[in-house]
Every structure is written in structure tokens, then in C-alpha cells.
Design a protein around this motif. Structure first.
Motif, PDB file in Angstrom:
ATOM      1  N   THR A   1     -30.019  34.471  68.041  1.00 53.66           N
ATOM      2  CA  THR A   1     -30.679  33.618  69.018  1.00 53.66           C
ATOM      3  C   THR A   1     -31.931  33.021  68.416  1.00 53.66           C
ATOM      4  OG1 THR A   1     -31.950  35.453  69.924  1.00 53.66           O
ATOM      5  CG2 THR A   1     -29.814  35.017  70.934  1.00 53.66           C
TER       6      THR A   1
ATOM      7  N   ASN B   1     -31.414  29.203  72.037  1.00 56.56           N
ATOM      8  CA  ASN B   1     -30.216  28.711  71.351  1.00 56.56           C
ATOM      9  C   ASN B   1     -29.412  29.877  70.803  1.00 56.56           C
ATOM     10  OD1 ASN B   1     -30.523  25.901  71.660  1.00 56.56           O
ATOM     11  ND2 ASN B   1     -32.107  25.903  70.092  1.00 56.56           N
TER      12      ASN B   1
ATOM     13  N   SER C   1     -26.365  27.317  74.299  1.00 58.00           N
ATOM     14  CA  SER C   1     -27.771  27.479  74.645  1.00 58.00           C
ATOM     15  C   SER C   1     -27.902  27.851  76.115  1.00 58.00           C
ATOM     16  CB  SER C   1     -28.559  26.202  74.353  1.00 58.00           C
ATOM     17  OG  SER C   1     -28.125  25.151  75.192  1.00 58.00           O
TER      18      SER C   1
END
Lengths: 113, 117
Positions: A4, A23, A70
Motif C-alpha cells: 500500500t 493505493n 485504490s
């Protein structure tokens, strides 16, 4: 394990919505997105989690994009007590031993009056 | 949600000694985990505590340094052995359930702040 990416820090005015992005472009189909936060000198606190649908609870809302690459955590009316480090985590599925959480650096959210 | 307590809440220890940290949860849970948080850093998983069998350690952590016990579904201990100043961290216990069992979220204890001099 899916990685992430989160901004290092964000500021938010008290009473306004705080939108924290994350993300996770390499997420796999069976991995959930979890959000935790850690207020200074305390253990992490679970906020919310989701797979593909948007989720809402008494603390926050979680918006996951259709491609699941995301997501955004929304604190609808931030207060000074929401100042904390917010962690976006993708669950690592372990068939035998359950859910293992891999923490990244997180986003420092500062709520200012 | 599960209520987790840890003892001690903090301690200052001399290098070369060992400290055992206790974690108690108020309900039976499938999974118990131990994390470390070094100063200014994020959390790192040390191991998964398994009831009735040896803990499962993450890369970089070994049983001789961090022996773990879990005699039942509500209690676990982590020992930090032969401590050095680099072991100064917050140690956190976490509980949760096995994949497929609700609730899916994990709950964390308040942590044990360890300082090694």
C-alpha cells in the motif's frame, strides 16, 4: 503481499471531512482492505474494512474504486481526537492461521482547530 | 469488541536480562499475535501465538530471542531474552479470528513500553 502507498501526512480542519487516500494496485481478488489508526501512545484501533463494496460504520466510510486499486477512508466530521496515524492495510490471507496484518508507514493526520 | 490487557504497561530493564510480557483477553479468540513497534516506526509482526504448539515466527525473529507461550485461548506471554538497548520498543498483543470466522478485524492491547539500559 499487496503493498500500500499512503501520503506521509495530511492536515484537516476541525469539523470538515478528512479524506485519506490509499493505493494498493497489486491487490489480489480475495484480499480485503483494512483501516486502522493509532493515537499517540495507544495500541492500533480498528476502523473499517471492505472487499469491493463501499462500507460505512459509526466511525467512517470506506470508498473502494471499481478496479480495487485504490481506496479512500472518509472521516465525515473530523475532531481533534481524530489526530492519529492512519494505516491502510491489505490483508494477507493465510489459509491455516488466519489474518495477518502487515503495517506500512501510514498517514499522519493532524486535525487543527 | 475484545478487551485486551497487557502487563506490565512499561518497564526499564538492564541489558542481558529478560522480561516476560503477559497478554490477557476477555473472551476466547482463535488467533493471538505479537507485534513490535520501535521508536518512530510502524508495527512489525513478531509471531503468531498458537495454542498448544510452537509459535510461528516471522522472518528476522527467532524463538530463542522471543519465546512465546499460549496455554489457552485467552492468554499468551512473550519473553524478550538477553535484552540489549536495540530491544527498546513497544510490544503489542493483538487478537483475532481465523480466516472465515467473524469478526474479521483484529483488536490490539495497549502495549508494553520497554526501555533497555
Amino acid at each position: 503481499d499487496a503493498k500500500t502507498t499512503q501520503p506521509t501526512s495530511m492536515d484537516c480542519a476541525e469539523g470538515r471531512a478528512a479524506n485519506l487516500p490509499c493505493n494498493h494496485s497489486t491487490i489480489s481478488g480475495n484480499e480485503y482492505v483494512y483501516w486502522y489508526r493509532q493515537i499517540h501512545s495507544q495500541g492500533p484501533q480498528y476502523i473499517i474494512h471492505g472487499l469491493k463494496n463501499n462500507e460505512t460504520n459509526e466511525m467512517a466510510s470506506l470508498i473502494i474504486t471499481e478496479d480495487r486499486k485504490s481506496s479512500t477512508l472518509i472521516l465525515p466530521h473530523a475532531t481533534l481526537r481524530d489526530t492519529a496515524v492512519y494505516y491502510c492495510i491489505v490483508r494477507v490471507p493465510i489459509m491455516e492461521y488466519g489474518n495477518k496484518l502487515v503495517f506500512g508507514a501510514g498517514t499522519i493526520l493532524r486535525v487543527k482547530s | 469488541s475484545a478487551v485486551i490487557s497487557q502487563k506490565p504497561s512499561r518497564d526499564i530493564c538492564q541489558r542481558g536480562t529478560s522480561l516476560t510480557i503477559q497478554c490477557q483477553v476477555d473472551s476466547q479468540v482463535t488467533m493471538m499475535f505479537w507485534y513490535r513497534q520501535q521508536p518512530g516506526q510502524s508495527l512489525t509482526l513478531i509471531a503468531t501465538a498458537n495454542q498448544g504448539s510452537e509459535a510461528t515466527y516471522e522472518s528476522g525473529f527467532v524463538i530463542d530471542k522471543f519465546p512465546i507461550s499460549r496455554p489457552n485461548l485467552t492468554f499468551s506471554t512473550l519473553t524478550v531474552s538477553n535484552m540489549s538497548p536495540e530491544d527498546s520498543s513497544i510490544y503489542l498483543c493483538s487478537v483475532g479470528n481465523r480466516e472465515g470466522e467473524r469478526p474479521y478485524e483484529q483488536y490490539f492491547g495497549p502495549g508494553t513500553r520497554l526501555t533497555v539500559t
